[in-house]
Design a protein around this motif. Structure first.
Motif, PDB file in Angstrom:
ATOM      1  N   UNK A  33       0.867  -1.172   0.000  1.00  0.00           N
ATOM      2  CA  UNK A  33       0.000   0.000   0.000  1.00  0.00           C
ATOM      3  C   UNK A  33       0.904   1.223   0.000  1.00  0.00           C
ATOM      4  N   UNK A  34       0.707   2.076  -0.973  1.00  0.00           N
ATOM      5  CA  UNK A  34       1.519   3.282  -1.098  1.00  0.00           C
ATOM      6  C   UNK A  34       0.597   4.473  -0.866  1.00  0.00           C
ATOM      7  N   UNK A  35       0.867   5.240   0.191  1.00  0.00           N
ATOM      8  CA  UNK A  35       0.063   6.418   0.507  1.00  0.00           C
ATOM      9  C   UNK A  35       0.592   7.602  -0.300  1.00  0.00           C
ATOM     10  N   UNK A  36      -0.310   8.280  -0.966  1.00  0.00           N
ATOM     11  CA  UNK A  36       0.037   9.461  -1.753  1.00  0.00           C
ATOM     12  C   UNK A  36      -0.787  10.620  -1.207  1.00  0.00           C
ATOM     13  N   UNK A  37      -0.115  11.550  -0.570  1.00  0.00           N
ATOM     14  CA  UNK A  37      -0.813  12.681   0.040  1.00  0.00           C
ATOM     15  C   UNK A  37      -1.202  13.701  -1.029  1.00  0.00           C
ATOM     16  N   UNK A  38      -2.040  14.612  -0.642  1.00  0.00           N
ATOM     17  CA  UNK A  38      -2.440  15.700  -1.552  1.00  0.00           C
ATOM     18  C   UNK A  38      -1.191  16.476  -1.994  1.00  0.00           C
ATOM     19  N   UNK A  39      -0.302  16.735  -1.048  1.00  0.00           N
ATOM     20  CA  UNK A  39       0.932  17.463  -1.351  1.00  0.00           C
ATOM     21  C   UNK A  39       1.808  16.672  -2.334  1.00  0.00           C
ATOM     22  N   UNK A  40       1.934  15.353  -2.104  1.00  0.00           N
ATOM     23  CA  UNK A  40       2.696  14.506  -3.031  1.00  0.00           C
ATOM     24  C   UNK A  40       2.142  14.634  -4.445  1.00  0.00           C
ATOM     25  N   UNK A  41       0.819  14.595  -4.548  1.00  0.00           N
ATOM     26  CA  UNK A  41       0.204  14.646  -5.871  1.00  0.00           C
ATOM     27  C   UNK A  41       0.422  16.016  -6.511  1.00  0.00           C
ATOM     28  N   UNK A  42       0.160  17.067  -5.760  1.00  0.00           N
ATOM     29  CA  UNK A  42       0.287  18.426  -6.304  1.00  0.00           C
ATOM     30  C   UNK A  42       1.714  18.742  -6.735  1.00  0.00           C
ATOM     31  N   UNK A  43       2.676  18.210  -6.009  1.00  0.00           N
ATOM     32  CA  UNK A  43       4.084  18.510  -6.299  1.00  0.00           C
ATOM     33  C   UNK A  43       4.748  17.435  -7.163  1.00  0.00           C
ATOM     34  N   UNK A  44       3.945  16.508  -7.696  1.00  0.00           N
ATOM     35  CA  UNK A  44       4.418  15.428  -8.576  1.00  0.00           C
ATOM     36  C   UNK A  44       5.427  14.499  -7.899  1.00  0.00           C
ATOM     37  N   UNK A  45       5.424  14.469  -6.577  1.00  0.00           N
ATOM     38  CA  UNK A  45       6.321  13.564  -5.847  1.00  0.00           C
ATOM     39  C   UNK A  45       5.808  12.124  -5.865  1.00  0.00           C
ATOM     40  N   UNK A  46       4.550  11.939  -6.194  1.00  0.00           N
ATOM     41  CA  UNK A  46       3.941  10.604  -6.166  1.00  0.00           C
ATOM     42  C   UNK A  46       4.610   9.666  -7.149  1.00  0.00           C
ATOM     43  N   UNK A  47       5.095  10.176  -8.262  1.00  0.00           N
ATOM     44  CA  UNK A  47       5.739   9.304  -9.243  1.00  0.00           C
ATOM     45  C   UNK A  47       7.015   8.693  -8.671  1.00  0.00           C
ATOM     46  N   UNK A  48       7.778   9.500  -7.955  1.00  0.00           N
ATOM     47  CA  UNK A  48       9.010   8.992  -7.342  1.00  0.00           C
ATOM     48  C   UNK A  48       8.678   7.958  -6.264  1.00  0.00           C
ATOM     49  N   UNK A  49       7.613   8.198  -5.493  1.00  0.00           N
ATOM     50  CA  UNK A  49       7.196   7.235  -4.471  1.00  0.00           C
ATOM     51  C   UNK A  49       6.882   5.883  -5.096  1.00  0.00           C
ATOM     52  N   UNK A  50       6.172   5.899  -6.210  1.00  0.00           N
ATOM     53  CA  UNK A  50       5.807   4.651  -6.879  1.00  0.00           C
ATOM     54  C   UNK A  50       7.056   3.976  -7.440  1.00  0.00           C
TER      55      UNK A  50
END
Length: 75
Positions: free
Chosen positions: A46-63
């Motif tokens: 399970x990978x949590x993606x916060x609103x901030x992660x999404x807005x700042x495009x950090x979610x791609x690096x998390x994945x």
């Protein structure tokens, strides 16, 4: 997809799943309307993606980090 799954999705989930599916896995994203965050289920993780992660495009690096094979320190 049942009604509950559809209620817990938005267009951002589609974008997250498209990106995650490039790994050849079968991702599933859910959106939390209270926190405005996402949870991506991918290969038993399970990978949590916060609103901030999404807005700042950090979610791609998390994945990317989550799907990379773990390397031994000793290799």
């Amino acid at each position: 997809m049942d009604g509950m799954d559809k209620a817990n999705r938005n267009g951002e989930c589609d974008e997250i799943e498209r990106f995650a599916s490039s790994s050849g896995k079968n991702p599933h994203c859910a959106y939390d309307f209270e926190t405005k965050g996402h949870t991506l289920k991918l290969s038993g993780q399970s990978i949590a993606i916060t609103r901030e992660d999404f807005d700042e495009r950090k979610w791609q690096k998390k994945i990317r980090n989550a799907i990379q094979p773990r390397r031994s320190r000793y290799n």
